[in-house]
Design a protein around this motif. Structure first.
Motif, PDB file in Angstrom:
ATOM      1  N   ASP A 120       0.811  -1.218   0.000  1.00 29.25           N
ATOM      2  CA  ASP A 120       0.000   0.000   0.000  1.00 29.25           C
ATOM      3  C   ASP A 120       0.847   1.272   0.000  1.00 29.25           C
ATOM      4  OD1 ASP A 120      -2.664  -0.992  -0.068  1.00 29.25           O
ATOM      5  OD2 ASP A 120      -2.457  -1.636   2.011  1.00 29.25           O
ATOM      6  N   ASP A 151      -6.124   3.790  -5.363  1.00 28.96           N
ATOM      7  CA  ASP A 151      -4.741   3.329  -5.513  1.00 28.96           C
ATOM      8  C   ASP A 151      -3.981   4.115  -6.567  1.00 28.96           C
ATOM      9  OD1 ASP A 151      -5.318   1.189  -3.682  1.00 28.96           O
ATOM     10  OD2 ASP A 151      -6.322   0.157  -5.346  1.00 28.96           O
ATOM     11  N   ARG A 198      -0.499  -2.105  -5.979  1.00 31.10           N
ATOM     12  CA  ARG A 198      -1.939  -2.332  -6.030  1.00 31.10           C
ATOM     13  C   ARG A 198      -2.505  -2.314  -7.448  1.00 31.10           C
ATOM     14  NH1 ARG A 198      -4.858  -4.605  -1.908  1.00 31.10           N
ATOM     15  NH2 ARG A 198      -4.174  -3.798   0.126  1.00 31.10           N
TER      16      ARG A 198
END
Length: 354
Positions: A120, A151, A198
């Motif tokens: 992340d 993202d 991501r």
């Protein structure tokens, strides 16, 4: 705006590679073009150094040439922020991914990244050829980016913010092509806040970059073919409407373009891109044009040199009109320290429409 103000810090990546699909200006790499005796890439680094939302800086390109130009321009690679020079890979996608992996606090095998706590981690990705980008613009963008729910946040600049930089009687300027959406006409502003770990279809980004320069009709056709093969024709109407609007704008058929752009709502286009990249994508509209005014060709570069000081002043004037969030400004005042730089300012190339 819908996104709450937050003060966040990110590592930044400057993509300055020279590859098969990068464009040269005056037969040289855009990063090393000179404006007032400094390289264009040095102005970008000046802004990142002063931006309070930027932590560490990574520059991907030809290391030796980068080091020579940056040291000549007075850029300190150690302070006040560490600047790491990374040797370029074969493509834009590989360059960003390489910088992302190098930015991790500890080595992580790619095969383990999916289950890593670093999947992340978000990076701010900016190009090397936007010498008018400002610290305030960077901080404004990152403060408003909803990185908790998305993202990939791509900056967009509305047409009205770029009109002051159009050619006028007796004054040269730069006029660009736009992304014609139902809500407004936008220009991709070259700032990308992205979580590389991501994005499942990361390799699609390279295709978008490869055919980004759509003044060339061959690129338009090639990109459409590649897009439809990957998308199984689900988003054909979005691409065709955007293409028709682009062509109508060139022919000065604005009313026709306005009719077609009704079929491309921003949220629907975002959902389509999210589906294609297999990630959570959104476009963030900001009022600052500095990062958007990049150098694409010889004429733009000559205009940029001529209007550089005037345009920098115009961008400084925008700071008062669009201040940073109160909590960001307070922390900025406490943590600001003098930065040895010749740039005196106040303070997402995945471009598919040119």
């Amino acid at each position: 705006m819908d996104v709450p103000y937050q003060f966040k810090q990110f590592d930044a990546v400057v993509v300055a590679g020279e590859g098969l699909h990068s464009y040269q200006v005056l037969h040289q790499h855009k990063a090393f073009l000179g404006i007032e005796n400094r390289s264009v890439v040095s102005y970008v680094l000046d802004a990142l150094i002063k931006a309070q939302s930027v932590r560490n800086i990574y520059v991907v390109g030809k290391q030796r040439a980068l080091r020579e130009h940056l040291l000549r321009d007075g850029i300190d690679l150690d302070q006040p922020k560490p600047i790491t020079l990374l040797e370029q890979k074969q493509s834009l996608y590989e360059n960003v991914w390489f910088a992302y992996m190098e930015s991790l606090p500890e080595p992580v095998p790619e095969s383990h990244l999916e289950n890593s706590i670093y999947k992340d981690k978000a990076l701010l990705v900016v190009p090397c050829d936007s010498p008018l980008i400002t610290p305030h613009e960077i901080d404004y963008f990152t403060a408003h980016a909803d990185i908790e729910h998305y993202d990939y946040v791509l900056g967009l600049t509305p047409e009205k913010a770029l009109k002051p930089f159009y050619p006028r009687k007796g004054q040269p300027g730069i006029k660009m092509a736009y992304l014609h959406l139902k809500e407004d006409k936008y220009r991709i502003n070259n700032m990308h806040l992205v979580k590389p770990g991501r994005i499942q279809n990361r390799h699609y980004i390279q295709t978008m970059y490869q055919y980004r320069y759509q003044r060339d009709i061959k690129n338009v056709v090639r990109f459409g073919v590649e897009l439809f093969k990957k998308d199984c024709y689900r988003g054909y109407r979005f691409y065709l409407c955007l293409l028709v609007c682009l062509m109508c704008a060139r022919l000065k058929l604005d009313r026709v373009a306005d009719w077609f752009r009704r079929w491309v709502p921003k949220r629907h286009l975002e959902a389509w891109v999210s589906q294609g990249l297999k990630t959570r994508f959104t476009g963030l509209v900001t009022p600052f044009p500095g990062a958007t005014l990049d150098i694409d060709n010889n004429r733009d570069f000559e205009v940029m040199k001529l209007r550089f000081q005037d345009w920098r002043q115009s961008l400084r004037d925008l700071v008062e009109r669009y201040p940073l969030p109160e909590d960001v400004s307070a922390q900025t005042a406490l943590s600001r320290s003098p930065v040895p730089s010749q740039l005196n300012t106040s303070g997402t190339d995945i471009e598919t429409v040119r």
